[in-house]
Design a protein around this motif. Structure first.
Motif, PDB file in Angstrom:
ATOM      1  N   TRP A   1      -8.620  -6.489  -1.130  1.00  0.00           N
ATOM      2  CA  TRP A   1      -7.286  -5.544  -0.512  1.00  0.00           C
ATOM      3  C   TRP A   1      -7.700  -3.510  -0.252  1.00  0.00           C
ATOM      4  CZ3 TRP A   1      -5.758  -0.563  -2.425  1.00  0.00           C
ATOM      5  CH2 TRP A   1      -6.095  -0.576  -3.349  1.00  0.00           C
ATOM      6  N   PRO A   2      -9.018  -3.384  -0.708  1.00  0.00           N
ATOM      7  CA  PRO A   2      -9.762  -1.813  -0.589  1.00  0.00           C
ATOM      8  C   PRO A   2     -10.277  -1.974   0.535  1.00  0.00           C
ATOM      9  CG  PRO A   2     -10.298  -2.387  -2.561  1.00  0.00           C
ATOM     10  CD  PRO A   2      -9.995  -3.287  -2.151  1.00  0.00           C
ATOM     11  N   TRP A   3     -10.255  -3.316   0.745  1.00  0.00           N
ATOM     12  CA  TRP A   3     -10.924  -4.268   2.905  1.00  0.00           C
ATOM     13  C   TRP A   3      -9.904  -3.788   2.943  1.00  0.00           C
ATOM     14  CZ3 TRP A   3     -15.903  -3.156   2.940  1.00  0.00           C
ATOM     15  CH2 TRP A   3     -16.672  -2.301   1.949  1.00  0.00           C
ATOM     16  N   LEU A   4      -9.127  -4.133   3.031  1.00  0.00           N
ATOM     17  CA  LEU A   4      -7.742  -4.492   4.320  1.00  0.00           C
ATOM     18  C   LEU A   4      -7.448  -3.055   4.610  1.00  0.00           C
ATOM     19  CD1 LEU A   4      -5.869  -7.314   2.748  1.00  0.00           C
ATOM     20  CD2 LEU A   4      -6.816  -6.998   5.334  1.00  0.00           C
ATOM     21  N   LEU A   5      -7.251  -2.541   3.049  1.00  0.00           N
ATOM     22  CA  LEU A   5      -6.172  -1.240   3.841  1.00  0.00           C
ATOM     23  C   LEU A   5      -7.639  -0.263   4.239  1.00  0.00           C
ATOM     24  CD1 LEU A   5      -4.409   0.854   2.135  1.00  0.00           C
ATOM     25  CD2 LEU A   5      -5.897   0.910   0.530  1.00  0.00           C
ATOM     26  N   GLY A   6      -9.252  -0.155   4.069  1.00  0.00           N
ATOM     27  CA  GLY A   6      -9.477   0.689   5.092  1.00  0.00           C
ATOM     28  C   GLY A   6      -9.333   0.224   6.666  1.00  0.00           C
ATOM     29  N   LEU A   7      -9.616  -1.494   7.209  1.00  0.00           N
ATOM     30  CA  LEU A   7      -8.942  -1.409   8.089  1.00  0.00           C
ATOM     31  C   LEU A   7      -7.323  -0.900   8.522  1.00  0.00           C
ATOM     32  CD1 LEU A   7     -10.833  -3.533   9.719  1.00  0.00           C
ATOM     33  CD2 LEU A   7      -8.670  -4.908   9.043  1.00  0.00           C
ATOM     34  N   VAL A   8      -7.106  -1.398   7.647  1.00  0.00           N
ATOM     35  CA  VAL A   8      -5.264  -0.056   8.519  1.00  0.00           C
ATOM     36  C   VAL A   8      -5.650   0.615   9.165  1.00  0.00           C
ATOM     37  CG1 VAL A   8      -3.072  -0.085   7.793  1.00  0.00           C
ATOM     38  CG2 VAL A   8      -4.173  -2.382   7.338  1.00  0.00           C
TER      39      VAL A   8
END
Lengths: 195, 384
Positions: free
Chosen positions: A23-30
């Protein structure tokens, strides 16, 4: 299905962990996507070449010195009047185009205590005088600024630029580039209403 | 050996970077010229494109360098000199962002990026180093599984993890085949065994994901090994990606349309919308267009009024302008304020004494705030 007998269901943590790792990656992407969107949404509506003047609504910079017609001008002596300051040079083509507007406005607004003054920047007095002669003379003075020092003092980026100083000596309007017929009226009229 | 080289290179790079940073942070040198150059290098030349005050040969930059030199000579600090320019041009004049407010972000982001990247690299290295520390139990298990596979007692699933596992089994088996050179290669066998341990772990992970998907979707366990069920989480992820990308693209397109729609053909696609028509049509073109409009429809009073207004500004256009103003008055019953104003102006321009009464008629007909009232009044005053 599985190769070896493994108590798979007894270790749900591993899967949970992997999901948590993602989820940190997804958050970063968003966040990056939102950032790109924000930059583009403000950037499209903005002209990168236009810089807001920080001098607006501040006391106007000083302006004094010898003028082209051999006189002397000091902005401080014109407190109580509206002063339109036009930065110009004889080599500047838009200045040539806008000059008739300034001249006309200077004559028409003179009864309302509106003083016009030029800053003849990065120019020689001879060239400047030739320019004015070609234009049919000038009804207002121009402070000499051969080295562009007053131009820097007034935070100008180029020529022409036009400023309006109100009766209290505050800089109220600034225009970068060639004037349009309506601009002087629109800039000066609100200041006249107070009178 | 290679690791040592890596360490040496890293240390050297860090040392170089530190040295550069120190030099950059060093205060300006002692001589006044160098000081001016240092301050000038941090200021943007207002009339140039992408040049600092120190580098630009323009007049403004020259006088800005003079101002810097004078202020330094007067005892001002470099910071005060910079502030002098910031007070006139704003932060725009600084070539490096200010170290306060939003500007901090610009300074901090690269540092954060380097620190974060190093952290991630160390974490990854640590994870890799931890991997070899496999328990003897896991190795034993792997060896047993390899034996089972070799004897054909294992069926592998037809999934990525299953294929990986099969490859690992094959490698281990190949290394144990009756070839003295291969069986003697303990190191390779060890590596292969470790790969097998990891493949087994991946297989277990896939099985768990499969079970979790079953729980989520409520598909009964009967579908075990079915590829369709196993692909469910993957397809969900694909959908999420596609949806997210499509939303983003849609937003960007909407933004583009929103920003470009008010712009006319030939306007710049970016930048402020002009507060005036960028390209004013040539008056002669406008007049020609309006003339055509009037010819096509002589009762088009708006076109006639616009034409008259345009003609009035042209040398030699007064007579024609008057004709149109009169034509409009005929068609509107004689009290149309715009037409009256234009007629009065043309009459005055022609020296016709009828101009005054026409303007007076205009003043009585014009509604409050009509744009020509001031002009008409001043003309009437002048005439007296």
């Amino acid at each position: 299905m599985t190769a070896v007998e493994q108590p798979a269901i007894e270790q749900p943590d591993a899967l949970e962990q992997r999901r948590r790792r993602r989820w940190p990656w997804l958050l970063g992407l968003v966040v990056v996507a939102i950032g790109v969107f924000a930059v583009l949404s403000t950037g499209f509506g903005r002209d990168p070449t236009v810089v807001e003047s920080v001098l607006l609504n501040e006391p106007a910079p000083p302006l004094h010195g010898p003028t082209l017609d051999g006189g002397d001008f000091d902005l401080a002596e014109h407190r109580g009047e509206i002063v339109v300051v036009n930065v110009w040079a004889s080599w500047c083509v838009p200045c040539r185009r806008e000059y008739p507007l300034l001249e006309q406005a200077a004559v028409q607004l003179a009864p309302y205590d509106v003083q016009f003054v030029g800053i003849n920047t990065q120019d020689t007095p001879e060239d400047a005088q030739t320019f004015l002669d070609e234009m049919g003379g000038s009804s207002y003075p121009s402070v000499l600024d051969p080295k562009g020092r007053w131009g820097v003092e007034w935070g100008t980026f180029g020529v022409p630029e036009t400023f309006v100083v109100d009766q209290d000596g505050r800089l109220r309007e600034k225009r970068i580039g060639e004037l349009t017929p309506g601009w002087i009226v629109q800039a000066v009229a609100p200041l006249l209403e107070g009178q | 050996m290679r690791r040592l080289l890596l360490v040496v290179i890293s240390v050297g790079l860090v040392a170089l970077a530190g040295l550069g940073l120190m030099r950059a942070l060093e205060g300006p040198r002692a001589t006044p010229e160098a000081q001016v150059a240092t301050i000038g290098a941090g200021l943007r030349c207002p009339t140039c494109q992408g040049l600092s005050v120190a580098d630009s040969p323009s007049k403004v930059a020259t006088s800005m360098r003079e101002i810097i030199a004078e202020q330094l000579a007067a005892g001002r600090s470099p910071e005060e000199v910079r502030d002098y320019f910031v007070a006139r041009y704003g932060d725009w004049i600084l070539l490096s962002p200010p170290t306060d407010g939003f500007g901090w972000l610009v300074w901090l982001l690269p540092v954060a990026g380097v620190v974060g990247g190093l952290g991630a690299a160390f974490a990854a290295a640590g994870r890799r180093r931890r991997h070899p520390a496999l328990s003897g139990e896991a190795l034993e298990q792997a060896r047993a599984a390899a034996e089972s596979w070799r004897q054909g007692r294992l069926a592998l699933s037809d999934t990525p993890a299953g294929e990986r596992l099969e490859a690992a089994f094959e490698l281990v088996a190949w290394l144990r085949e009756d070839d003295p050179a291969r069986t003697a290669d303990e190191e390779s066998y060890d590596v292969a065994l470790r790969a097998l341990v990891r493949a087994l772990a991946a297989q277990r992970g896939e099985a768990r994901a499969f079970q979790a998907a079953q729980q989520r979707t409520g598909v009964p366990g009967a579908a075990a090994g079915g590829r369709t069920v196993l692909s469910l989480p993957g397809s969900a992820r694909r959908w999420a990606w596609t949806g997210g990308t499509a939303t983003f693209a849609l937003l960007l397109t909407g933004l583009l349309i929103y920003n470009l729609a008010p712009r006319g053909v030939g306007d710049l696609p970016t930048g402020n919308l002009p507060d005036r028509p960028v390209q004013e049509e040539q008056p002669s073109e406008v007049i020609a267009e309006l003339r055509t409009a009037v010819e096509q429809n002589p009762d088009d009073t708006q076109a006639r009024l616009q034409l008259a207004a345009q003609l009035l500004r042209q040398p030699g256009g007064v007579d024609e302008a008057r004709g149109h103003a009169e034509a409009v008055l005929e068609r509107t019953g004689g009290e149309q304020p715009d037409a009256l104003l234009l007629l009065g102006l043309t009459q005055l321009a022609q020296g016709d004494p009828a101009g005054r009464p026409t303007l007076e008629r205009y003043l009585s007909a014009a509604p409050d705030g009509h744009p020509g009232i001031d002009v008409a009044r001043s003309l009437l005053d002048d005439e007296q």
